[in-house]
Write a protein that holds these residues in place. Structure first.
Motif, short mmCIF file in Angstrom:
data_model
loop_
_atom_site.label_atom_id
_atom_site.label_comp_id
_atom_site.label_asym_id
_atom_site.label_seq_id
_atom_site.Cartn_x
_atom_site.Cartn_y
_atom_site.Cartn_z
N PRO A 193 -56.17 11.94 84.01
CA PRO A 193 -55.62 11.33 85.23
C PRO A 193 -55.15 9.90 85.02
O PRO A 193 -54.18 9.47 85.66
CB PRO A 193 -56.79 11.40 86.22
CG PRO A 193 -57.99 11.66 85.41
CD PRO A 193 -57.56 12.37 84.18
N ALA A 194 -55.80 9.17 84.10
CA ALA A 194 -55.37 7.79 83.83
C ALA A 194 -53.95 7.77 83.28
O ALA A 194 -53.08 7.04 83.77
CB ALA A 194 -56.34 7.12 82.86
N VAL A 199 -47.99 7.14 84.10
CA VAL A 199 -46.63 7.65 83.96
C VAL A 199 -45.95 7.76 85.33
O VAL A 199 -44.80 7.32 85.51
CB VAL A 199 -46.63 9.02 83.24
CG1 VAL A 199 -45.29 9.74 83.42
CG2 VAL A 199 -46.90 8.83 81.76
N LEU A 200 -46.65 8.31 86.30
CA LEU A 200 -46.06 8.51 87.63
C LEU A 200 -45.79 7.18 88.35
O LEU A 200 -44.87 7.09 89.16
CB LEU A 200 -46.98 9.39 88.48
CG LEU A 200 -47.02 10.86 88.06
CD1 LEU A 200 -48.16 11.60 88.74
CD2 LEU A 200 -45.69 11.55 88.39
N ARG A 201 -46.55 6.15 88.04
CA ARG A 201 -46.33 4.84 88.65
C ARG A 201 -45.37 3.97 87.83
O ARG A 201 -45.07 2.84 88.22
CB ARG A 201 -47.66 4.12 88.84
CG ARG A 201 -48.57 4.74 89.90
CD ARG A 201 -49.78 3.87 90.17
NE ARG A 201 -50.62 3.73 89.00
CZ ARG A 201 -51.70 4.48 88.73
NH1 ARG A 201 -52.05 5.44 89.57
NH2 ARG A 201 -52.40 4.30 87.64
N GLY A 202 -44.93 4.48 86.68
CA GLY A 202 -44.02 3.71 85.84
C GLY A 202 -44.69 2.59 85.07
O GLY A 202 -44.05 1.63 84.65
N ALA A 253 -51.24 10.54 74.48
CA ALA A 253 -50.48 9.61 75.32
C ALA A 253 -48.98 9.86 75.18
O ALA A 253 -48.24 9.89 76.17
CB ALA A 253 -50.82 8.16 74.94
N LYS A 254 -48.52 10.07 73.95
CA LYS A 254 -47.11 10.36 73.71
C LYS A 254 -46.71 11.69 74.38
O LYS A 254 -45.60 11.82 74.90
CB LYS A 254 -46.84 10.42 72.21
CG LYS A 254 -47.00 9.07 71.50
CD LYS A 254 -46.86 9.21 69.99
CE LYS A 254 -47.04 7.87 69.29
NZ LYS A 254 -46.99 8.01 67.81
N GLU A 255 -47.63 12.65 74.37
CA GLU A 255 -47.37 13.95 74.99
C GLU A 255 -47.17 13.80 76.51
O GLU A 255 -46.29 14.43 77.10
CB GLU A 255 -48.57 14.86 74.70
CG GLU A 255 -48.43 16.29 75.13
CD GLU A 255 -49.65 17.12 74.75
OE1 GLU A 255 -50.09 17.93 75.58
OE2 GLU A 255 -50.18 16.93 73.63
N ILE A 256 -47.98 12.95 77.12
CA ILE A 256 -47.87 12.75 78.58
C ILE A 256 -46.59 12.00 78.93
O ILE A 256 -45.94 12.29 79.93
CB ILE A 256 -49.11 12.01 79.12
CG1 ILE A 256 -50.38 12.82 78.85
CG2 ILE A 256 -48.97 11.73 80.62
CD1 ILE A 256 -50.39 14.20 79.48
N ILE A 257 -46.22 11.03 78.10
CA ILE A 257 -44.95 10.32 78.32
C ILE A 257 -43.78 11.31 78.26
O ILE A 257 -42.88 11.28 79.11
CB ILE A 257 -44.78 9.20 77.28
CG1 ILE A 257 -45.77 8.06 77.56
CG2 ILE A 257 -43.34 8.66 77.29
CD1 ILE A 257 -45.81 7.00 76.49
#
Length: 331
Positions: A193-194, A199-202, A253-257
């Motif tokens: 979730p972090a 990502v969703l908040r930019g 982290a790269k995967e989520i981006i």
């Protein structure tokens, strides 16, 4: 026709607890949910309140528990589970693992019910054995900041086995590895979730340490299936339930981006004290005993979870962690 079985699920308004309520109702059980909302959220179970097979008791399991109904099963999932929570309410975390577990084991004994307790991969600490089998005793700091959670769970396992050996209570113990999916709290400090919230908040993604530490992520439906099978098994000792496919935090982290189709940077902060550097379950026992292994590919589970967070309102996405723990500090 077989009588409807009744199950008490503590921590019912939490992430995993609410999914377990759904599963057992689907399987035809009468479900009694219990939660004091210290880290749970009523919205996770709002859809169940009008269901004829669901009832709810708002209660703190560290206080004496009274249930009038006969019980066939108990699932004990009442506990803070994120570092943000258990570092803010360390004493309550210890109490729910000790006093709460004691109360529920006493209830199981009185009702002649089978009880499954939710343990954690954190009982292995920062492991010196990799991957972690159930036979590994762990590498845990009793006095470190994370010890309040780790030792609560280790004690929980000990008292559960004592009730099994001394009183003959039917017990099951699941050691849960990192689990994710819809209904996680966005700002509870856990990695999925972090990252998704950032990502969703930019925002830039925060990686602690150099990102080489590893985790293994299991989708909630797979986790629930493993717990369901373990409860109905005849095995009383701990069983790892988790996904053995390991990834580094930096790669994740790269995967989520990439999932968010965003271009955020990754920033690095110091690694928290006693943060495990490796986490990967050995699930050989679960495969053999329960014929269980995770089925949901990470790319599918992550997409479902990301879409869930993406559907949150602007206020939910941008609000800071809102839980007020002040009333528990006096204890």
């Amino acid at each position: 026709m077989e009588a409807q079985k009744t199950i008490l699920i503590t921590g019912a308004a939490g992430f995993l607890g609410s999914h377990l309520c759904d599963r057992f109702i689907k399987e035809g059980y009468k479900v009694i949910g219990m939660d004091n909302y210290i880290t749970g959220d009523r919205k996770n179970i709002n859809h169940l309140f009008n269901h004829t097979s669901f009832s709810f008791i708002e209660h703190d399991v560290t206080e004496h528990i009274k249930i009038k109904d006969e019980l066939d099963f108990i699932l004990h999932f009442a506990s803070p589970a994120s570092p943000i929570d258990y570092l803010k309410i360390p004493i309550q975390t210890l109490k729910v693992g000790s006093l709460g577990t004691h109360n529920l084991l006493g209830l199981a004994k009185a009702k002649k019910a089978r009880i499954l307790i939710a343990s954690t991969s954190e009982i292995y600490g920062d492991p010196l054995v990799h991957p972690q089998p159930e036979s590994y005793f762990g590498n845990v700091s009793t006095i470190g900041p994370r010890g309040v959670y780790d030792e609560a769970k280790r004690f929980q396992e000990s008292i559960t086995m004592a009730y099994h050996r001394f009183h003959g209570v039917e017990v099951r113990i699941v050691r849960i590895f990192n689990t994710y999916g819809p209904r996680m709290r966005l700002n509870d400090g856990r990695v999925i979730p972090a990252f998704m919230g950032q990502v969703l908040r930019g925002e830039d993604l925060t990686v602690f340490g150099d990102g080489s530490q590893t985790r293994s992520f299991c989708y909630v439906d797979d986790q629930v299936e493993g717990i369901f099978r373990l409860l109905l098994s005849d095995y009383s000792e701990p069983v790892n339930i988790g996904n053995p496919h390991e990834t580094t935090i930096l790669d994740f982290a790269k995967e989520i981006i990439k999932l968010g189709e965003s271009e955020q940077k990754i920033i690095y902060k110091p690694l928290p004290q006693n943060d495990p550097l490796q986490r990967q379950p050995d699930i050989s026992l679960a495969k053999r005993l329960l014929n269980w292994e995770p089925k949901v590919p990470r790319e599918i589970g992550m997409k479902i979870t990301f879409d869930y967070f993406k559907s949150l309102s602007h206020d939910e996405l941008y609000k800071k962690e809102h839980k007020d723990f002040s009333k528990y500090h006096k204890h």
